[in-house]
Design a protein around this motif. Structure first.
Motif, PDB file in Angstrom:
ATOM      1  N   ARG A   1       9.579  13.010   0.420  1.00 56.36           N
ATOM      2  CA  ARG A   1      10.860  12.552   0.954  1.00 56.36           C
ATOM      3  C   ARG A   1      11.059  11.070   0.660  1.00 56.36           C
ATOM      4  NH1 ARG A   1      11.819   9.653   5.173  1.00 56.36           N
ATOM      5  NH2 ARG A   1       9.754  10.047   6.056  1.00 56.36           N
ATOM      6  N   LEU A   2      10.034  10.269   0.919  1.00 55.01           N
ATOM      7  CA  LEU A   2      10.122   8.840   0.636  1.00 55.01           C
ATOM      8  C   LEU A   2      10.361   8.594  -0.853  1.00 55.01           C
ATOM      9  CD1 LEU A   2       7.251   7.307   2.810  1.00 55.01           C
ATOM     10  CD2 LEU A   2       9.707   6.957   3.109  1.00 55.01           C
ATOM     11  N   ALA A   3       9.631   9.310  -1.687  1.00 50.46           N
ATOM     12  CA  ALA A   3       9.760   9.124  -3.134  1.00 50.46           C
ATOM     13  C   ALA A   3      11.193   9.373  -3.585  1.00 50.46           C
ATOM     14  CB  ALA A   3       8.804  10.063  -3.871  1.00 50.46           C
ATOM     15  N   ILE A   4      11.800  10.438  -3.078  1.00 48.14           N
ATOM     16  CA  ILE A   4      13.168  10.764  -3.486  1.00 48.14           C
ATOM     17  C   ILE A   4      14.163   9.780  -2.879  1.00 48.14           C
ATOM     18  CG2 ILE A   4      14.981  12.517  -3.395  1.00 48.14           C
ATOM     19  CD1 ILE A   4      12.764  14.631  -3.495  1.00 48.14           C
ATOM     20  N   GLU A   5      14.001   9.449  -1.612  1.00 42.57           N
ATOM     21  CA  GLU A   5      14.908   8.489  -0.974  1.00 42.57           C
ATOM     22  C   GLU A   5      14.868   7.145  -1.686  1.00 42.57           C
ATOM     23  OE1 GLU A   5      14.945  10.107   3.664  1.00 42.57           O
ATOM     24  OE2 GLU A   5      13.731   8.356   3.115  1.00 42.57           O
TER      25      GLU A   5
ATOM     26  N   THR B   1       0.839  -1.197   0.000  1.00 49.24           N
ATOM     27  CA  THR B   1       0.000   0.000   0.000  1.00 49.24           C
ATOM     28  C   THR B   1       0.876   1.249   0.000  1.00 49.24           C
ATOM     29  OG1 THR B   1      -1.798  -1.116   1.164  1.00 49.24           O
ATOM     30  CG2 THR B   1      -1.746   1.290   1.283  1.00 49.24           C
ATOM     31  N   ARG B   2       1.894   1.240   0.828  1.00 52.97           N
ATOM     32  CA  ARG B   2       2.814   2.386   0.904  1.00 52.97           C
ATOM     33  C   ARG B   2       3.505   2.610  -0.438  1.00 52.97           C
ATOM     34  NH1 ARG B   2       7.996   2.881   4.987  1.00 52.97           N
ATOM     35  NH2 ARG B   2       7.649   5.034   5.663  1.00 52.97           N
ATOM     36  N   ARG B   3       3.941   1.527  -1.064  1.00 54.09           N
ATOM     37  CA  ARG B   3       4.589   1.638  -2.381  1.00 54.09           C
ATOM     38  C   ARG B   3       3.633   2.253  -3.399  1.00 54.09           C
ATOM     39  NH1 ARG B   3       7.246  -4.432  -2.658  1.00 54.09           N
ATOM     40  NH2 ARG B   3       9.212  -3.970  -1.559  1.00 54.09           N
ATOM     41  N   ALA B   4       2.366   1.800  -3.374  1.00 56.81           N
ATOM     42  CA  ALA B   4       1.380   2.309  -4.329  1.00 56.81           C
ATOM     43  C   ALA B   4       1.149   3.800  -4.122  1.00 56.81           C
ATOM     44  CB  ALA B   4       0.071   1.538  -4.201  1.00 56.81           C
ATOM     45  N   ILE B   5       1.099   4.216  -2.875  1.00 58.10           N
ATOM     46  CA  ILE B   5       0.881   5.632  -2.559  1.00 58.10           C
ATOM     47  C   ILE B   5       2.062   6.468  -3.029  1.00 58.10           C
ATOM     48  CG2 ILE B   5       0.731   7.283  -0.655  1.00 58.10           C
ATOM     49  CD1 ILE B   5      -0.865   5.071   0.861  1.00 58.10           C
ATOM     50  N   VAL B   6       3.265   6.027  -2.735  1.00 55.85           N
ATOM     51  CA  VAL B   6       4.461   6.784  -3.123  1.00 55.85           C
ATOM     52  C   VAL B   6       4.606   6.834  -4.638  1.00 55.85           C
ATOM     53  CG1 VAL B   6       6.991   6.829  -3.014  1.00 55.85           C
ATOM     54  CG2 VAL B   6       5.661   6.346  -0.950  1.00 55.85           C
ATOM     55  N   ALA B   7       4.317   5.724  -5.309  1.00 53.76           N
ATOM     56  CA  ALA B   7       4.411   5.701  -6.771  1.00 53.76           C
ATOM     57  C   ALA B   7       3.395   6.655  -7.395  1.00 53.76           C
ATOM     58  CB  ALA B   7       4.192   4.279  -7.291  1.00 53.76           C
ATOM     59  N   ALA B   8       2.169   6.644  -6.879  1.00 48.81           N
ATOM     60  CA  ALA B   8       1.127   7.532  -7.404  1.00 48.81           C
ATOM     61  C   ALA B   8       1.500   8.991  -7.158  1.00 48.81           C
ATOM     62  CB  ALA B   8      -0.211   7.213  -6.745  1.00 48.81           C
ATOM     63  N   ALA B   9       1.985   9.282  -5.954  1.00 50.74           N
ATOM     64  CA  ALA B   9       2.375  10.654  -5.627  1.00 50.74           C
ATOM     65  C   ALA B   9       3.530  11.119  -6.497  1.00 50.74           C
ATOM     66  CB  ALA B   9       2.746  10.744  -4.150  1.00 50.74           C
ATOM     67  N   SER B  10       4.485  10.239  -6.747  1.00 50.86           N
ATOM     68  CA  SER B  10       5.635  10.601  -7.585  1.00 50.86           C
ATOM     69  C   SER B  10       5.183  11.056  -8.962  1.00 50.86           C
ATOM     70  CB  SER B  10       6.599   9.412  -7.708  1.00 50.86           C
ATOM     71  OG  SER B  10       7.149   9.058  -6.466  1.00 50.86           O
TER      72      SER B  10
ATOM     73  N   GLU C   1      -5.867  14.330  -1.477  1.00 56.27           N
ATOM     74  CA  GLU C   1      -7.020  13.651  -2.085  1.00 56.27           C
ATOM     75  C   GLU C   1      -6.662  13.085  -3.454  1.00 56.27           C
ATOM     76  OE1 GLU C   1      -8.361  16.256   1.078  1.00 56.27           O
ATOM     77  OE2 GLU C   1      -7.057  16.596  -0.653  1.00 56.27           O
ATOM     78  N   ALA C   2      -5.890  13.843  -4.226  1.00 53.53           N
ATOM     79  CA  ALA C   2      -5.485  13.370  -5.551  1.00 53.53           C
ATOM     80  C   ALA C   2      -4.569  12.159  -5.442  1.00 53.53           C
ATOM     81  CB  ALA C   2      -4.793  14.493  -6.314  1.00 53.53           C
ATOM     82  N   ILE C   3      -3.685  12.178  -4.465  1.00 55.08           N
ATOM     83  CA  ILE C   3      -2.788  11.036  -4.245  1.00 55.08           C
ATOM     84  C   ILE C   3      -3.599   9.805  -3.873  1.00 55.08           C
ATOM     85  CG2 ILE C   3      -0.958  10.115  -2.766  1.00 55.08           C
ATOM     86  CD1 ILE C   3       0.091  13.012  -2.516  1.00 55.08           C
TER      87      ILE C   3
ATOM     88  N   THR D   1      -1.941   7.393   7.147  1.00 54.40           N
ATOM     89  CA  THR D   1      -1.553   6.271   8.007  1.00 54.40           C
ATOM     90  C   THR D   1      -0.348   5.519   7.444  1.00 54.40           C
ATOM     91  OG1 THR D   1      -3.841   5.991   8.731  1.00 54.40           O
ATOM     92  CG2 THR D   1      -2.348   4.141   9.087  1.00 54.40           C
ATOM     93  N   ALA D   2      -0.356   5.301   6.143  1.00 52.93           N
ATOM     94  CA  ALA D   2       0.680   4.480   5.518  1.00 52.93           C
ATOM     95  C   ALA D   2       1.947   5.241   5.173  1.00 52.93           C
ATOM     96  CB  ALA D   2       0.123   3.826   4.250  1.00 52.93           C
ATOM     97  N   ALA D   3       1.801   6.523   4.790  1.00 63.95           N
ATOM     98  CA  ALA D   3       2.977   7.235   4.277  1.00 63.95           C
ATOM     99  C   ALA D   3       3.181   8.625   4.862  1.00 63.95           C
ATOM    100  CB  ALA D   3       2.880   7.340   2.748  1.00 63.95           C
ATOM    101  N   GLY D   4       2.186   9.175   5.558  1.00 64.44           N
ATOM    102  CA  GLY D   4       2.332  10.498   6.150  1.00 64.44           C
ATOM    103  C   GLY D   4       1.767  11.594   5.271  1.00 64.44           C
ATOM    104  N   GLY D   5       2.185  12.819   5.564  1.00 63.58           N
ATOM    105  CA  GLY D   5       1.735  13.966   4.794  1.00 63.58           C
ATOM    106  C   GLY D   5       2.474  14.100   3.481  1.00 63.58           C
ATOM    107  N   LYS D   6       2.149  15.148   2.752  1.00 70.75           N
ATOM    108  CA  LYS D   6       2.718  15.340   1.416  1.00 70.75           C
ATOM    109  C   LYS D   6       4.242  15.437   1.439  1.00 70.75           C
ATOM    110  CE  LYS D   6       1.449  18.876  -1.004  1.00 70.75           C
ATOM    111  NZ  LYS D   6       0.841  19.877  -1.940  1.00 70.75           N
ATOM    112  N   ALA D   7       4.784  16.180   2.385  1.00 70.17           N
ATOM    113  CA  ALA D   7       6.244  16.321   2.477  1.00 70.17           C
ATOM    114  C   ALA D   7       6.903  14.987   2.807  1.00 70.17           C
ATOM    115  CB  ALA D   7       6.608  17.363   3.527  1.00 70.17           C
ATOM    116  N   ASP D   8       6.259  14.206   3.672  1.00 69.06           N
ATOM    117  CA  ASP D   8       6.786  12.876   4.011  1.00 69.06           C
ATOM    118  C   ASP D   8       6.814  11.978   2.774  1.00 69.06           C
ATOM    119  OD1 ASP D   8       6.996  13.358   6.856  1.00 69.06           O
ATOM    120  OD2 ASP D   8       4.813  13.202   6.931  1.00 69.06           O
ATOM    121  N   ILE D   9       5.756  12.059   1.981  1.00 74.82           N
ATOM    122  CA  ILE D   9       5.666  11.214   0.785  1.00 74.82           C
ATOM    123  C   ILE D   9       6.721  11.623  -0.246  1.00 74.82           C
ATOM    124  CG2 ILE D   9       4.187  10.494  -1.130  1.00 74.82           C
ATOM    125  CD1 ILE D   9       1.786  10.968   0.761  1.00 74.82           C
TER     126      ILE D   9
END
Length: 212
Positions: free
Chosen positions: A69-73, A21-30, A44-46, A59-67
């Motif tokens: 950060r994860l995407a870039i890391e 789920t976290r991977r899907a969220i980060v991929a979509a946000a990226s 909401e768009a993410i 719950t899974a990835a945090g706020g926009k800035a957290d996401i």
């Protein structure tokens, strides 16, 4: 199957599902950060792009800035494993290299590989940093990390007696030469191949940093 085994299996399954789920969220946000920009991308768009609820995003990835950060890391490392890039075998082998030219060619290959995954995301981050405090803090953090990487390589060259200029100037030039904006401009804007960029970067680093 014993109750203990069932509980362990159930826990492992939930953990795997949460990771997916976290991977899907980060991929979509990226995708959205690159296509629409950080500021225009809403939670909401993410959630909609990832096929989950807004609550699940937090719950899974945090706020926009957290996401972001994860995407870039994850893009820098190439996966979502917790081991930092500097602690991975590819970097350890690189910094153990005794041939300065081989070291810089290897570093150029690593940088080009990272840039291919991160250049568009970091461009989106840089644009967001002009008006968003969280993005600015994140951009500063990644700049510090890139500078630290340049210092490690330069210090290895210095230990090998291979530097052709002062350590301070070498660090500055190494840091500048590995700015992802160069990859973005030459590959995404000017149409260079990734292989051509890697070769150019290796030649540039050797020419700038090595004595003789």
């Amino acid at each position: 199957m014993s109750e203990a085994v069932k509980r362990t299996y159930s826990s492992q399954l939930r953990s795997a599902q949460a990771r997916e789920t976290r991977r899907a969220i980060v991929a979509a946000a990226s995708r959205l950060f690159v296509e629409s920009g950080y500021g225009a991308t809403t939670t909401e768009a993410i959630a909609e792009a990832a096929g989950v609820s807004r609550k699940t995003v937090f719950t899974a990835a945090g706020g926009k800035a957290d996401i972001l950060r994860l995407a870039i890391e994850w893009a820098v490392a190439g996966d979502d494993e917790p081991t930092a890039l500097v602690d991975r075998d590819v970097v350890r082998r690189l910094l153990a290299e005794a041939d300065p030219v081989a070291l810089l060619r290897g570093w150029a290959a690593v940088i080009a590989d990272i840039d291919a995954r991160t250049a568009r995301l970091l461009t989106a981050l840089e644009a967001a940093a002009a008006s968003d405090a969280d993005a600015r803090e994140l951009a500063d953090r990644f700049e510090r990390q890139r500078l630290a990487g340049a210092r490690r390589v330069v210090d290895r060259l210095s230990a090998l007696g291979a530097l052709g200029l002062s350590r301070r100037d070498a660090v500055d030039l190494a840091w500048l030469s590995t700015d992802p904006v160069l990859y973005h401009r030459l590959v995404h804007t000017r149409g260079w191949s990734a292989r051509r960029f890697e070769k150019w970067l290796a030649e540039t680093l050797c020419r700038q940093l090595l004595g003789g």
